[in-house]
Design a protein around this motif. Structure first.
Motif, short mmCIF file in Angstrom:
data_model
loop_
_atom_site.label_atom_id
_atom_site.label_comp_id
_atom_site.label_asym_id
_atom_site.label_seq_id
_atom_site.Cartn_x
_atom_site.Cartn_y
_atom_site.Cartn_z
N ALA A 28 0.83 -1.21 0.00
CA ALA A 28 0.00 0.00 0.00
C ALA A 28 0.86 1.25 0.00
O ALA A 28 0.40 2.33 0.39
N LEU A 29 2.12 1.14 -0.47
CA LEU A 29 3.05 2.30 -0.47
C LEU A 29 3.10 2.97 0.91
O LEU A 29 3.16 4.19 1.02
N ALA A 31 0.84 3.33 3.11
CA ALA A 31 -0.33 4.09 3.54
C ALA A 31 -0.49 3.90 5.04
O ALA A 31 -0.33 2.81 5.59
N LYS A 63 10.68 3.50 -2.81
CA LYS A 63 9.53 3.97 -3.61
C LYS A 63 8.65 4.94 -2.82
O LYS A 63 8.13 5.90 -3.38
N ALA A 67 2.51 7.11 1.31
CA ALA A 67 1.61 7.74 0.32
C ALA A 67 0.36 8.31 0.96
O ALA A 67 -0.65 8.50 0.28
N ASP A 70 -4.65 6.10 4.93
CA ASP A 70 -5.18 5.00 4.11
C ASP A 70 -6.55 5.38 3.54
O ASP A 70 -7.54 5.47 4.28
N ILE A 71 -6.58 5.62 2.24
CA ILE A 71 -7.81 6.10 1.59
C ILE A 71 -8.90 5.03 1.64
O ILE A 71 -10.09 5.33 1.79
N LYS A 72 -8.49 3.75 1.58
CA LYS A 72 -9.49 2.67 1.63
C LYS A 72 -10.16 2.61 3.01
O LYS A 72 -11.34 2.27 3.12
N MET A 74 -10.69 5.26 4.82
CA MET A 74 -11.48 6.49 5.00
C MET A 74 -12.72 6.51 4.11
O MET A 74 -13.69 7.21 4.41
N PHE A 87 -10.97 10.60 14.88
CA PHE A 87 -10.25 9.88 13.83
C PHE A 87 -8.85 10.44 13.60
O PHE A 87 -8.67 11.64 13.44
N LEU A 88 -7.88 9.55 13.57
CA LEU A 88 -6.49 9.91 13.28
C LEU A 88 -5.94 10.98 14.22
O LEU A 88 -5.33 11.94 13.75
N TRP A 92 -1.24 9.76 15.72
CA TRP A 92 -0.57 10.73 14.83
C TRP A 92 0.11 11.81 15.66
O TRP A 92 1.27 12.16 15.41
N LEU A 111 3.36 11.89 0.70
CA LEU A 111 2.14 12.57 0.25
C LEU A 111 1.11 12.62 1.37
O LEU A 111 1.00 11.69 2.17
N GLY A 113 -0.80 12.63 4.48
CA GLY A 113 -0.34 12.29 5.83
C GLY A 113 1.14 11.90 5.86
O GLY A 113 1.80 12.07 6.89
N ILE A 139 -8.85 14.36 -3.73
CA ILE A 139 -9.82 13.35 -3.32
C ILE A 139 -10.91 13.95 -2.43
O ILE A 139 -11.59 13.25 -1.68
N1 CO8 Z 1 -4.22 4.73 0.81
C1 CO8 Z 1 -4.50 3.45 0.53
N2 CO8 Z 1 -3.87 2.77 -0.44
C2 CO8 Z 1 -2.93 3.41 -1.15
C3 CO8 Z 1 -2.61 4.76 -0.92
C4 CO8 Z 1 -3.29 5.43 0.14
N3 CO8 Z 1 -3.02 6.70 0.46
N4 CO8 Z 1 -1.65 5.13 -1.79
C5 CO8 Z 1 -1.39 4.05 -2.55
N5 CO8 Z 1 -2.15 3.01 -2.17
C6 CO8 Z 1 -2.19 1.66 -2.74
C7 CO8 Z 1 -2.92 1.64 -4.06
O1 CO8 Z 1 -4.30 1.58 -3.83
C8 CO8 Z 1 -2.35 0.41 -4.67
O2 CO8 Z 1 -2.97 -0.72 -4.09
P1 CO8 Z 1 -3.69 -1.84 -5.04
O3 CO8 Z 1 -2.56 -2.39 -5.85
O4 CO8 Z 1 -4.26 -2.77 -4.05
O5 CO8 Z 1 -4.67 -1.08 -5.86
C9 CO8 Z 1 -0.90 0.39 -4.20
O6 CO8 Z 1 -0.87 1.23 -3.05
C10 CO8 Z 1 0.07 0.94 -5.21
O7 CO8 Z 1 -0.38 2.23 -5.60
P2 CO8 Z 1 -0.50 2.67 -7.14
O8 CO8 Z 1 -0.84 1.50 -7.99
O9 CO8 Z 1 -1.41 3.84 -7.18
O10 CO8 Z 1 1.02 3.11 -7.42
P3 CO8 Z 1 1.53 4.16 -8.49
O11 CO8 Z 1 3.00 4.03 -8.51
O12 CO8 Z 1 0.77 4.03 -9.77
O13 CO8 Z 1 1.13 5.62 -7.89
C11 CO8 Z 1 0.93 7.28 -6.14
C12 CO8 Z 1 1.72 6.09 -6.72
C13 CO8 Z 1 1.05 8.47 -7.08
C14 CO8 Z 1 1.56 7.63 -4.81
C15 CO8 Z 1 -0.55 6.89 -5.96
O14 CO8 Z 1 -0.61 5.66 -5.27
C16 CO8 Z 1 -1.38 7.89 -5.20
O15 CO8 Z 1 -1.75 8.92 -5.73
N6 CO8 Z 1 -1.71 7.58 -3.92
C17 CO8 Z 1 -2.59 8.37 -3.12
C18 CO8 Z 1 -1.90 9.62 -2.63
C19 CO8 Z 1 -2.85 10.44 -1.79
O16 CO8 Z 1 -3.87 10.94 -2.25
N7 CO8 Z 1 -2.51 10.63 -0.51
C20 CO8 Z 1 -3.27 11.45 0.38
C21 CO8 Z 1 -4.23 10.59 1.11
S1 CO8 Z 1 -5.31 11.57 2.11
C22 CO8 Z 1 -4.42 11.91 3.46
O17 CO8 Z 1 -3.28 11.56 3.62
C23 CO8 Z 1 -5.13 12.69 4.50
C24 CO8 Z 1 -4.24 12.85 5.69
C25 CO8 Z 1 -5.06 13.27 6.80
C26 CO8 Z 1 -4.36 12.95 8.07
C27 CO8 Z 1 -5.22 13.26 9.20
C28 CO8 Z 1 -4.57 12.85 10.46
C29 CO8 Z 1 -5.27 13.41 11.67
#
Ligand code: CO8
Length: 262
Positions: A28-29, A31, A63, A67, A70-72, A74, A87-88, A92, A111, A113, A139
């Motif tokens: 999940a990179l 997450a 890598k 990332a 965890d969007i899944k 949320m 939450f979170l 954190w 990225l 969080g 998102i």
């Molecule tokens: N959550 C869950 N799963 C993730 C996330 C994530 N943030 N990022 C990547 N993954 C998963 C993908 O779903 C994928 O899983 P699967 O193979 O099962 O589909 C796997 O990791 C590999 O990812 P990709 O296939 O997308 O890999 P790429 O190399 O094509 O892309 C990226 C890499 C560009 C990093 C892309 O994965 C991406 O855009 N990820 C999401 C980045 C994002 O939007 N992050 C922000 C999330 S929201 C947040 O962080 C709010 C924080 C609030 C904190 C509050 C605390 C109080």
């Protein structure tokens, strides 16, 4: 040591005085699901209370540092789930509550969080291919752990606004030019560099290092006159320690200090 599922724990450095936490959820990179952040909290607390550790390095993979949240996890939550369960929050917040210096070694994606957790650390070192961003806007949400606060203080309003409002990522070189990170290194040398930095800090008195960190962090919380007052009082407090006397005596006697963290 507790058995962890999403992180790896080691003691690094020549004398094992640097605690290393490696985020290890490759599928999940890195997450930052709840379970992972709870493990990070536990590991940080353990290193913080371990007298052999002088600094803590937090890293991910080549890598991805992380990332984001965890969007899944949320995706299907409602307001009441978040608000009611705070939450979170607790795990954190723990990253910024550590007393010992923390160093984020960021390769790959930091990225959302992930960027926010890096910014909770005291120092960020980046690999040449690191990418930083606050993509929450893409998102349909906003940063929730410092992206609209710490980022502004690190790089200024216009740049922080642009990052948060577009969701665009910046490169390690950009992050370096803007002051988000201290330095940039070849990816395969980044972790060694971070550990060396941790070792250097660990040579100093742990009690004095903790006071110094607390005083710098207070610059974000207090108006200047209060911050200066707090700093002066802590400076006075160093004179209550054996290590302050030892440090100055060693200088006068032209030898290395032998700190006892007391
Ligand atoms: N959550 C869950 N799963 C993730 C996330 C994530 N943030 N990022 C990547 N993954 C998963 C993908 O779903 C994928 O899983 P699967 O193979 O099962 O589909 C796997 O990791 C590999 O990812 P990709 O296939 O997308 O890999 P790429 O190399 O094509 O892309 C990226 C890499 C560009 C990093 C892309 O994965 C991406 O855009 N990820 C999401 C980045 C994002 O939007 N992050 C922000 C999330 S929201 C947040 O962080 C709010 C924080 C609030 C904190 C509050 C605390 C109080």
């Amino acid at each position: 040591a507790p058995a962890y599922k999403h992180i790896l724990i080691e003691k690094k450095g020549e004398v094992g005085n640097v605690g290393l936490i490696t985020l290890n959820r490759p599928k999940a990179l890195n997450a930052l699901c709840d379970a992972l952040m709870q493990e990070v909290q536990q590991a940080l607390e353990d290193f913080d209370s371990d007298p052999s550790i002088g600094a803590i390095v937090l890293t991910g993979s080549e890598k991805a540092f992380a990332a984001g949240a965890d969007i899944k996890d949320m995706q299907n939550k409602g307001f009441i789930d978040c608000f009611g369960g705070n939450f979170l929050s607790t795990s954190w917040d723990s990253v910024s509550k550590v007393k010992k210096p923390t160093i984020a070694a960021v390769n790959g994606y930091a990225l959302g969080g992930g960027c926010e957790v890096a910014m909770m650390c005291d120092i960020i070192l980046a690999g040449e291919k690191a990418k930083f961003g606050q993509p929450e806007i893409i998102i349909g949400t906003i940063p929730g752990a410092g992206g609209t606060q710490r980022l502004v203080k690190a790089i200024g309003k216009s740049r922080a606004m642009q990052m948060c409002l577009t969701g665009d990522m910046i490169t390690a070189q950009q992050a370096n030019a803007w002051g988000l990170v201290s330095s940039v290194h070849p990816p395969d040398q980044l972790l060694d560099e971070a550990i060396r930095l941790g070792e250097k800090i660990s040579q100093h008195s742990k009690v004095i290092v903790a006071m110094c960190k607390e005083s710098v962090n207070n610059s974000f919380e207090l108006p200047l006159s209060e911050g200066l007052h707090f700093e002066k009082r802590l400076f006075h407090c160093t004179f209550a320690t054996k290590d302050r006397r030892e440090g100055m005596t060693a200088f006068v006697e032209k030898r290395k200090p032998n700190f006892t963290d007391s």
